[in-house]
Every structure is written in structure tokens, then in C-alpha cells.
Design an enzyme around this catalytic site. Structure first.
Site, PDB file in Angstrom:
ATOM      1  N   MET A  30       0.841  -1.205   0.000  1.00 56.58           N
ATOM      2  CA  MET A  30       0.000   0.000   0.000  1.00 56.58           C
ATOM      3  C   MET A  30       0.878   1.258   0.000  1.00 56.58           C
ATOM      4  SD  MET A  30      -3.451  -0.885   2.029  1.00 56.58           S
ATOM      5  CE  MET A  30      -2.885  -0.576   3.674  1.00 56.58           C
ATOM      6  N   HIS A  37       9.234  -3.520   3.338  1.00 56.94           N
ATOM      7  CA  HIS A  37       8.782  -3.788   1.968  1.00 56.94           C
ATOM      8  C   HIS A  37       9.966  -4.175   1.087  1.00 56.94           C
ATOM      9  CE1 HIS A  37       5.665  -0.720   3.321  1.00 56.94           C
ATOM     10  NE2 HIS A  37       4.902  -1.726   2.964  1.00 56.94           N
TER      11      HIS A  37
HETATM   12  P1  AMP Z   1       1.479  -2.805   3.503  1.00 53.95           P
HETATM   13  O1  AMP Z   1       2.055  -1.802   2.549  1.00 53.95           O
HETATM   14  O2  AMP Z   1       1.526  -2.370   4.930  1.00 53.95           O
HETATM   15  O3  AMP Z   1       0.154  -3.355   3.059  1.00 53.95           O
HETATM   16  O4  AMP Z   1       2.494  -4.030   3.456  1.00 53.95           O
HETATM   17  C1  AMP Z   1       2.808  -4.675   2.237  1.00 53.95           C
HETATM   18  C2  AMP Z   1       3.551  -5.941   2.547  1.00 53.95           C
HETATM   19  O5  AMP Z   1       4.734  -5.626   3.296  1.00 53.95           O
HETATM   20  C3  AMP Z   1       2.734  -6.896   3.435  1.00 53.95           C
HETATM   21  O6  AMP Z   1       2.941  -8.222   2.997  1.00 53.95           O
HETATM   22  C4  AMP Z   1       3.303  -6.656   4.804  1.00 53.95           C
HETATM   23  O7  AMP Z   1       3.173  -7.761   5.672  1.00 53.95           O
HETATM   24  C5  AMP Z   1       4.757  -6.390   4.484  1.00 53.95           C
HETATM   25  N1  AMP Z   1       5.391  -5.638   5.563  1.00 53.95           N
HETATM   26  C6  AMP Z   1       4.950  -4.492   6.141  1.00 53.95           C
HETATM   27  N2  AMP Z   1       5.773  -4.129   7.150  1.00 53.95           N
HETATM   28  C7  AMP Z   1       6.757  -5.067   7.202  1.00 53.95           C
HETATM   29  C8  AMP Z   1       7.914  -5.265   8.036  1.00 53.95           C
HETATM   30  N3  AMP Z   1       8.222  -4.434   9.008  1.00 53.95           N
HETATM   31  N4  AMP Z   1       8.692  -6.352   7.798  1.00 53.95           N
HETATM   32  C9  AMP Z   1       8.384  -7.226   6.813  1.00 53.95           C
HETATM   33  N5  AMP Z   1       7.319  -7.095   5.987  1.00 53.95           N
HETATM   34  C10 AMP Z   1       6.514  -6.031   6.187  1.00 53.95           C
END
Ligand code: AMP
Length: 307
Positions: A30, A37
């Protein structure tokens, strides 16, 4: 790195990529990207021939309008991070293009994974996640899908989605949570925290450390055969009394509150599932799941409480 904003352009570009026959790694996000990420992108880059990253703030997964409205959006910075990371294609569709055009979101039977814990506090959240991940997978025929264990329950929901979908589905790779030097899980929502609240947020990692230490004697086999007791790791004539899940949760909640957080839930599940962890005699390891508030910002985190 190609930047693709419309479905029509995506179809055209994918035709070119498919003709090369490479494995295709997909990292849905997102935006407001950070090192968490990028760790997903890095793994995709190492394992697959073509890497696609999507940036789409999914309105279907927000159950509060104000949360959606102020979700951080940093398009330029995101693209500047993705280019040197070796991403081949960034897909950043408009809401109307991705979710419009007569597309009807299907209702998935997520087997109850969507109604407990996060799902209980955010009704409809996981249907929205599954609907948009499903939509993206319809458009992007990837061989490998990369997601973070930071969103542990989401990983289980997406695996269920893959199991429900017909035909060959991508392999889901779950990456460990990337944290800062003080243990704070990186999150786009951290950008909304004041300096004081960032420090309070690190109290989650301090609580994980406390829970691990409290549990270690019970998990390392030093526990007495007396069964679960509510005393926390107390010495007894027979050794160390095993810590009961409820005592551990109670102690953890107390610490989170002392750190200035307002917990919504702190739960222990058997790792790999959402089933409650029933104590040191359980055959699985406990994973602690937390959601709570700092001011008007809601944070989630989880940690495997292995020694
Ligand atoms: P989001 O943009 O928050 O929807 O996250 C996109 C992807 O990145 C999802 O699969 C999350 O689980 C992963 N993600 C977000 N924060 C972290 C983090 N600190 N460590 C590893 N993966 C992450």
C-alpha cells in the site's frame, strides 16, 4: 523500471514479459515504503526472473473512513526506493480502474480466519484484503507471492485465498518482520506517530522481550510436571512452575499499558495457526499477537516467543 497506472497498459506490458517465460515475483503493497517492503522485493529479486510491485491503498480493507483518508501516500519517494531495488514493473492503479468497470468483489469463505483477532476488531477487513489480492492475482499471473509476517493473520488469510482459487496458484513466501535497532516493527503507520509515541511504540518490543524471558524456563523443559499454574515462572520446590497462557497475557497487557499503549488485544496462538496456545504442554510454539493504539494511530505486531 516500468510504471504502469492502468489495467490496459498492464495487460499490454504483461504480454511482453510473459513471452520471456521467466518466473514472476509479485510484492503487493500500500506504499509509503520502508525497509520491510524492500526486504520482500529483495527476496523476490533473488528468486524470480521478473519482479512486480504494486502500490495500491485498498479502500475495501479499511473499516474506518478517517484511517483511509490519512493513510500516508509517498509516490515519488516510493518510486525512488523501488528503482535501485531492481523492480521491473510498478503497478499503481486508480481505485476506479482496479475496482470499477463492472468488477464485483466476490465474497470468500475464509474459514473463520477473517472473524477472529484482527477480524473481530476490524469487521470486513480480511474480506477486503482477499478481494483485492484476488483481483491483483487475476491480473498478474505470478509464480511467487511475497508477504510479510508483520501481518501474520493476513498471511494465513492469503494462503486460504490461494487454496480457494482454481488452477495453479503462486507459492506464498512469508518474510520475517523487519524491525529498527530498538525492535520496533517497521510500518507505514509509524510515520503518523510523534517522537514520544514512537518511543512508546518501542514498548511493544520490550514487552516481547519480557514475555520471552518469562516463558523461557517453561519452554526449555525446566518446568515442573505440576501442570499450568497462574504464578509467573515462580520457583517452587519442584523447579519452575510453568507459566499459564492467561498469566503471560495478563503480565504482557500490564507492561503494554505501562509503556503508554492502549491494547485492543494480546493473544497467544499456536504458531502457524490462529488456535489458542494452551501452555508449555502444547505441541506448538506460542506466537503473541498484539493490536493497540497510540493516540489515534492503531498498530499491530506479533512475535514468536521461542527461546
Ligand atoms: P502494507 O504496505 O503495509 O500493506 O504491506 C505490504 C507488505 O509488506 C505486506 O505483505 C506486509 O506484511 C509487508 N510488511 C509491512 N511491514 C513489514 C515489516 N516491518 N517487515 C516485513 N514485511 C513487512
Amino acid at each position: 523500471m516500468q510504471i504502469v497506472r492502468t489495467l490496459a497498459h498492464l495487460r499490454q506490458v504483461l504480454d511482453d514479459l510473459n513471452s520471456k517465460g521467466a518466473s514472476l515475483g509479485f510484492v503487493p503493497t500500500m506504499g509509503a515504503l520502508h525497509a520491510g517492503h524492500l526486504a520482500l522485493v529483495e527476496e523476490a529479486r533473488a528468486q524470480t526472473g521478473v519482479v512486480i510491485c504494486s502500490i495500491f491503498v485498498n479502500p475495501l480493507q479499511f473499516n474506518r473512513a478517517e484511517d483511509l483518508a490519512r493513510y500516508p501516500r509517498h509516490e515519488e519517494e516510493d518510486l525512488a526506493l523501488l528503482k535501485p531495488a531492481g523492480v521491473d514493473l510498478v503497478f499503481m492503479p486508480e481505485v476506479g480502474d482496479l475496482l470499477g468497470g463492472g468488477w464485483e468483489p466476490p465474497m470468500y469463505d475464509l474459514g473463520g480466519l477473517d472473524t477472529v483477532l484482527e477480524g473481530a476488531w476490524r469487521p470486513g477487513h480480511f474480506q477486503g484484503v482477499a478481494q483485492v489480492v484476488g483481483r491483483l492475482l487475476d491480473l498478474i499471473p505470478c509464480t511467487d507471492l511475497y508477504m510479510g509476517l508483520k501481518d501474520y493473520q493476513q498471511c494465513l488469510v492469503v494462503q486460504r485465498l490461494l487454496d480457494l482459487r482454481p488452477g495453479q496458484q503462486p507459492v506464498l513466501h512469508r518474510r520475517p518482520t523487519v524491525r529498527d535497532a530498538m525492535g520496533l516493527a517497521l510500518s507505514s503507520r509509524n510515520l503518523l506517530l510523534s517522537a514520544e509515541d514512537l518511543e512508546r511504540a518501542r514498548g511493544i518490543a520490550r514487552t516481547w522481550r519480557w514475555m520471552k524471558e518469562a516463558l523461557a524456563p517453561s519452554l526449555s523443559g525446566a518446568a515442573s510436571p505440576m501442570g499450568a499454574a497462574s504464578t509467573m515462572g515462580a520457583a517452587s520446590p519442584m523447579g519452575v512452575v510453568p507459566l499459564s497462557p492467561s498469566a503471560l497475557i495478563e503480565g504482557g497487557l500490564h507492561r503494554l499499558e505501562q509503556e503508554g499503549l492502549r491494547p485492543e488485544y494480546l493473544s497467544l496462538v499456536r504458531d502457524g495457526t490462529l488456535d489458542p496456545w494452551s501452555g508449555p504442554a502444547d505441541y506448538g510454539l506460542p506466537r503473541a499477537l498484539f493490536a493497540g493504539w497510540l493516540g489515534s494511530v492503531r498498530l499491530i505486531d506479533n512475535e514468536l516467543l521461542a527461546p
